[in-house]
Design a protein around this motif. Sequence first.
Motif, PDB file in Angstrom:
ATOM      1  N   MET A 248       0.533  -1.231  -0.081  1.00 13.38           N
ATOM      2  CA  MET A 248      -0.058   0.041   0.048  1.00 13.38           C
ATOM      3  C   MET A 248       0.856   1.190   0.042  1.00 13.38           C
ATOM      4  O   MET A 248       0.528   2.236  -0.732  1.00 13.38           O
ATOM      5  CB  MET A 248      -0.823  -0.064   1.078  1.00 13.38           C
ATOM      6  CG  MET A 248      -2.012  -1.202   1.207  1.00 13.38           C
ATOM      7  SD  MET A 248      -3.232  -0.969   2.372  1.00 13.38           S
ATOM      8  CE  MET A 248      -4.136   0.266   1.689  1.00 13.38           C
TER       9      MET A 248
ATOM     10  N   ALA B  69       3.046   1.087  -3.372  1.00 12.65           N
ATOM     11  CA  ALA B  69       2.461   0.638  -4.608  1.00 12.65           C
ATOM     12  C   ALA B  69       3.151   1.221  -5.914  1.00 12.65           C
ATOM     13  O   ALA B  69       3.595   0.566  -6.890  1.00 12.65           O
ATOM     14  CB  ALA B  69       1.004   1.290  -4.389  1.00 12.65           C
TER      15      ALA B  69
ATOM     16  N   ARG C 165      -1.245   1.022 -10.325  1.00 14.26           N
ATOM     17  CA  ARG C 165      -1.282   1.091  -8.812  1.00 14.26           C
ATOM     18  C   ARG C 165      -2.472   0.997  -7.884  1.00 14.26           C
ATOM     19  O   ARG C 165      -2.511   0.578  -6.914  1.00 14.26           O
ATOM     20  CB  ARG C 165      -0.638   2.635  -8.776  1.00 14.26           C
ATOM     21  CG  ARG C 165       0.809   2.652  -9.089  1.00 14.26           C
ATOM     22  CD  ARG C 165       1.271   4.057  -9.042  1.00 14.26           C
ATOM     23  NE  ARG C 165       0.607   5.042  -9.744  1.00 14.26           N
ATOM     24  CZ  ARG C 165       0.847   6.297  -9.974  1.00 14.26           C
ATOM     25  NH1 ARG C 165       1.585   6.965  -9.029  1.00 14.26           N
ATOM     26  NH2 ARG C 165       0.150   7.036 -10.842  1.00 14.26           N
ATOM     27  N   ALA C 166      -3.760   1.566  -8.818  1.00 19.02           N
ATOM     28  CA  ALA C 166      -4.989   1.478  -7.971  1.00 19.02           C
ATOM     29  C   ALA C 166      -5.261  -0.090  -7.722  1.00 19.02           C
ATOM     30  O   ALA C 166      -5.881  -0.144  -6.708  1.00 19.02           O
ATOM     31  CB  ALA C 166      -6.038   2.337  -8.851  1.00 19.02           C
TER      32      ALA C 166
ATOM     33  N   LEU D 276      -3.340  -1.211  -4.803  1.00 13.71           N
ATOM     34  CA  LEU D 276      -3.673  -0.729  -3.651  1.00 13.71           C
ATOM     35  C   LEU D 276      -4.997  -1.456  -2.878  1.00 13.71           C
ATOM     36  O   LEU D 276      -5.262  -1.787  -1.676  1.00 13.71           O
ATOM     37  CB  LEU D 276      -4.103   0.691  -3.725  1.00 13.71           C
ATOM     38  CG  LEU D 276      -2.899   1.741  -3.666  1.00 13.71           C
ATOM     39  CD1 LEU D 276      -3.161   2.955  -4.210  1.00 13.71           C
ATOM     40  CD2 LEU D 276      -2.274   1.626  -2.322  1.00 13.71           C
TER      41      LEU D 276
ATOM     42  N   ALA E 261      -4.261  -5.143  -2.072  1.00 12.83           N
ATOM     43  CA  ALA E 261      -3.323  -5.404  -1.193  1.00 12.83           C
ATOM     44  C   ALA E 261      -3.995  -6.141   0.437  1.00 12.83           C
ATOM     45  O   ALA E 261      -3.510  -6.930   1.022  1.00 12.83           O
ATOM     46  CB  ALA E 261      -2.719  -4.172  -0.560  1.00 12.83           C
TER      47      ALA E 261
END
Length: 481
Positions: free
Chosen positions: A301, A304, A320-321, A324, A327
């Motif tokens: 998180m 990322a 990246r989203a 996150l 995770a």
Amino acid sequence: MASIKRNIFYNILLTTSQIAFSLVSLPYISRVLGPFQLGRVSFVDSATQYFIITASLGIPIYGIREIAKVVGSPVALKKTFSELLLIQIITSAVLFCVYLVLVLCLDRFHAEERLFHLGLLQVLLSAFVTDWFFQGMENYAAVALRSFVMRLLSIAAILIFVKNEHDVYLYYTIWSGAVVLNMVISLSSSYSYINFKGLDLKRHLKPVMTFFSTRFVTSIYVILLSVFIGYLENKVYVAYFTSAYKIYTVSVTLILAFSSVLIPKLSAYHQANMHEESARLLSRNFNVIINFSLPIIAVMMFFAGPVIHILLGERFLPARADLLLLAPLVLVISISNVLSLNILTPVGKERDFLKATVYGMIFNLCIVFFLISAFRDVGASISLLATECLVCGLLYFYALPYLKNIQISLKTILLNFISCCICFGVVRLGFTYIAPAGNHLVAFIVQIGACGLVYLLVEVFITRNVLYRELYQLALKKIGR
């Protein structure tokens, strides 16, 4: 206990080789092939894995338990193994035919015919994957060493021969070849136990169908997400989602290694009514996965962006989203794994596992198409996180009667969570002003090292975490202090 430690060692070797394969091949392949070509492969491989899982009928889990029951009787061992292997051969042949028809008839599948031919070969030979046989006998060394060698050879072949995006077919050929070769060697290692005379397949049909239904339902909201994205959106979004999912898988694999080796031992404890030993082993397992899951989640998180940049490259930064959102699944899936495979399965309550996954599938199907249409790959990540949280909650409800003697400290979990947030968050924030410029890998290694050191010091000397203090004391003994 010695056998458990040995099996954990070999299972960690198995998972470490898988992690090493991903860490070496994923950064290279993502840059060489790019999002579109990688998305094509991910689309085909997702469909292929769906058919392989369907063809296995849940035997990879059911087989471990059944082999563990008869491991002391050579005659029963051969009979059970041969029965389960024959079931796999029949279902793989049927699923191969179904898959072939889909490839020939569906336009989206037919457009990737060359890649699907390799997938068809995997489905046909998936019947001969007998890792569950060796795991049931607690012979994890055979599985670990074979898989390690196969992955090492495939990594070398990819690095040597795959040079640009036009090598997409060569890449999937190497990948499929390693899988097929692993299958063949697996069968040859267990060939002496095959005897197709006097078999009774019917006795396995009911439990096998229960395990199959569970895996089939789970695959709908996990593996088929990539297929859904490929159908509803551009294959580039498939690459974003599957790449983030691979990073998550690498993160959770090592933790699951502790749980999977306990299935034979817990089944034996249940057969012998050794409830105290079972509760002690499960308490230890819960403690390990929770303490190791939380810092891994914190890394995913708080780092990322750097993780995506280093492993996949700048073209994959939109993932990246996804990372996150995925995770928290490290902890959710780890807990679900213990509840289902270490608690419900050994006591014969796999139908409760099935019910939880069915409810999860229904929930997922109600939200997945809307979320993918609205948010593409991010929608798939949201639907997966929500679904797995629901399934974990249901599994906890079903396993509640068997958790009475299992000791789980909520205070320890809360302190660990707070410690992770403070250590990783504060150190990460501080390094944004002083991190080395230019080399992203160096900056990442320095920051992770600093976060990990601060976190361990806090856990050992401030929160006085029992597990970490045990590891600290063991380290002192090893260095002679």
